[in-house]
Enzyme design. Sequence first.
Site, short mmCIF file in Angstrom:
data_model
loop_
_atom_site.label_atom_id
_atom_site.label_comp_id
_atom_site.label_asym_id
_atom_site.label_seq_id
_atom_site.Cartn_x
_atom_site.Cartn_y
_atom_site.Cartn_z
N TYR A 225 0.89 -1.37 0.00
CA TYR A 225 -0.23 -0.06 -0.02
C TYR A 225 0.78 1.28 -0.16
CZ TYR A 225 -3.63 3.34 1.48
OH TYR A 225 -4.67 4.34 1.62
N ASP A 226 1.82 1.31 1.20
CA ASP A 226 2.69 2.78 1.21
C ASP A 226 3.42 2.85 -0.22
OD1 ASP A 226 1.77 1.88 3.63
OD2 ASP A 226 3.41 2.35 4.84
N GLU A 227 4.02 1.75 -0.60
CA GLU A 227 4.97 2.06 -1.78
C GLU A 227 4.27 1.95 -2.93
OE1 GLU A 227 7.95 2.96 -1.26
OE2 GLU A 227 9.20 1.59 0.12
N VAL B 169 -11.42 3.48 13.85
CA VAL B 169 -12.77 4.37 14.45
C VAL B 169 -13.89 3.41 14.23
CG1 VAL B 169 -14.21 6.17 14.35
CG2 VAL B 169 -11.77 6.71 13.56
N PHE C 260 -14.05 0.55 16.79
CA PHE C 260 -14.20 0.90 18.12
C PHE C 260 -15.92 1.16 18.29
CE2 PHE C 260 -10.07 2.68 19.97
CZ PHE C 260 -9.54 1.37 19.65
N GLN D 225 0.12 5.15 20.55
CA GLN D 225 0.32 5.83 18.94
C GLN D 225 -0.87 6.81 18.74
OE1 GLN D 225 -0.96 2.64 20.02
NE2 GLN D 225 -1.60 1.55 18.27
N THR D 226 -0.45 7.63 17.73
CA THR D 226 -1.54 8.66 17.44
C THR D 226 -1.83 8.92 16.01
OG1 THR D 226 0.12 10.38 16.96
CG2 THR D 226 -0.40 10.50 19.38
N ASP E 196 3.42 -0.63 12.32
CA ASP E 196 2.19 0.45 12.64
C ASP E 196 3.14 1.87 13.01
OD1 ASP E 196 -0.22 1.22 13.09
OD2 ASP E 196 -0.12 1.22 15.18
N ARG F 171 0.99 10.42 13.96
CA ARG F 171 0.66 10.91 12.53
C ARG F 171 -0.16 12.17 12.77
NH1 ARG F 171 -2.44 7.10 8.87
NH2 ARG F 171 -0.20 5.90 8.57
#
Length: 351
Positions: free
Chosen positions: A175-177, A218, A221, A239-240, A301, A305
């Site tokens: 996904y990222d690359e 989200v 939860f 982690q944010t 992870d 961010r």
Amino acid sequence: MESKATNCDGIIAKAPPAPSPLRMSKFTTAKMRILVTGGAGFIGSHLVDRLMESGTNEVIVADNFFSGSKDNLKRWIGHPNFELIRHDVTETLLVEVDQIYHLACPASPIFYKYNPVKTIKTNVMGTLNMLGLAKRVGARILLTSTSEVYGDPLEHPQTEEYWGNVNPIGVRSCYDEGKRVAETLMFDYHRQHGIEIRVARIFNTYGPRMNIDDGRVVSNFIAQALRGEVMTVQAPGTQTRSFCYVSDMVDGLFRLMNGDNTGPINLGNPGEFTMLELAESVKKLIEPSATYRIVENTPDDPRKRKPDISKAIKLLGWQPKITLQEGLPLMAADFRERLKNFKSSEQPLEA
Ligand SMILES: NC(=O)c1ccc[n+]([C@@H]2O[C@H](COP(=O)([O-])OP(=O)(O)OC[C@H]3O[C@@H](n4cnc5c(N)ncnc54)[C@H](O)[C@@H]3O)[C@@H](O)[C@H]2O)c1
Ligand SMILES: O=c1ccn([C@@H]2O[C@H](COP(=O)(O)OP(=O)(O)O[C@H]3OC[C@@H](O)[C@H](O)[C@H]3O)[C@@H](O)[C@H]2O)c(=O)[nH]1
């Protein structure tokens, strides 16, 4: 006579063909024909609402329904200005359009890791195909890239100038690359062929219509709290992330597409929360009896961010309006309604 176009680097490129004369005929009420790839998904379907509600657009959605659903578009199916095509963007598509919003790509980690080779094909071949289409018909194309291009960032908050800290061989790399290559392709087509491009780097977005078992934090939860299940906070919980409500995101994408800047431009809400704080907010705002436990996390992870949105404010006149405190109850109302009809046979994918 062949016309020429100059891009922002001063490169002379062959101008795209003019639209067919029938597009200007008195029988056509729409001013613009717009393709939305991935339009049956979460953000895509809200974007389609916005484009259709203007009343001046024809909208074509191309989607393979991997993580999206016809249900998200049911209010438009049958409308004369709307078309839905089952199409996989890894295959070529020929439609005459003025603008392309290219969203097609699974976005939730459990969906994009499910078939990583397909995810990278979608990002690379899908973006190449859409750029080829943009070149052929002279359309402006917008890519929904991601904050994940910054990887596990070593700069905080993240500005567009930051090149990122991405593991090229990890389980998130497809996904990222993939998105990083998609951005590269966008800028190479722009420089080499004069294609009009727009690149948005979207930060975590939430809202009504997310898949109930989408797997992102989200939706997890809220669904867990409403089902009376324990919320799963992945370790360490400190982690944010920064969460943007979907209507704000759609407004940002629309402004970027119709403005003068190629980007990349960060779109997101700079309000930053730990996952423990998010669980507490869900408990406070949605279900006071909800509980949470710390569970194992997945590799790579990102630890923090938060977008720097100075560029979006300055260049697009955009900033988010809906706070997390306002957005969570709006999303919960939609989830409550849908959970009433949710079949127990619909099991979530394993992470
Ligand atoms: N929601 C976020 O927080 C977020 C953050 C950053 C970037 N983005 C980007 O925004 C876009 C939309 O994300 P979303 O949250 O709506 O996700 P989503 O999974 O709800 O929507 C993606 C859509 O693309 C379709 N799709 C996937 N692969 C396809 C293919 N090969 N051919 C055709 N259609 C295909 C899916 O069926 C789905 O309808 C994605 O490009 C994603 O990378 C989203
Ligand atoms: O049940 C859960 C799910 C997730 N999490 C945590 O919540 C945080 C956010 O996870 P999500 O799966 O919602 O999304 P991520 O931020 O990891 O990735 C997302 O980033 C931006 C987009 O490109 C994509 O939508 C997606 O890749 C992570 O730290 C994760 O560990 C939980 O604590 N519990």
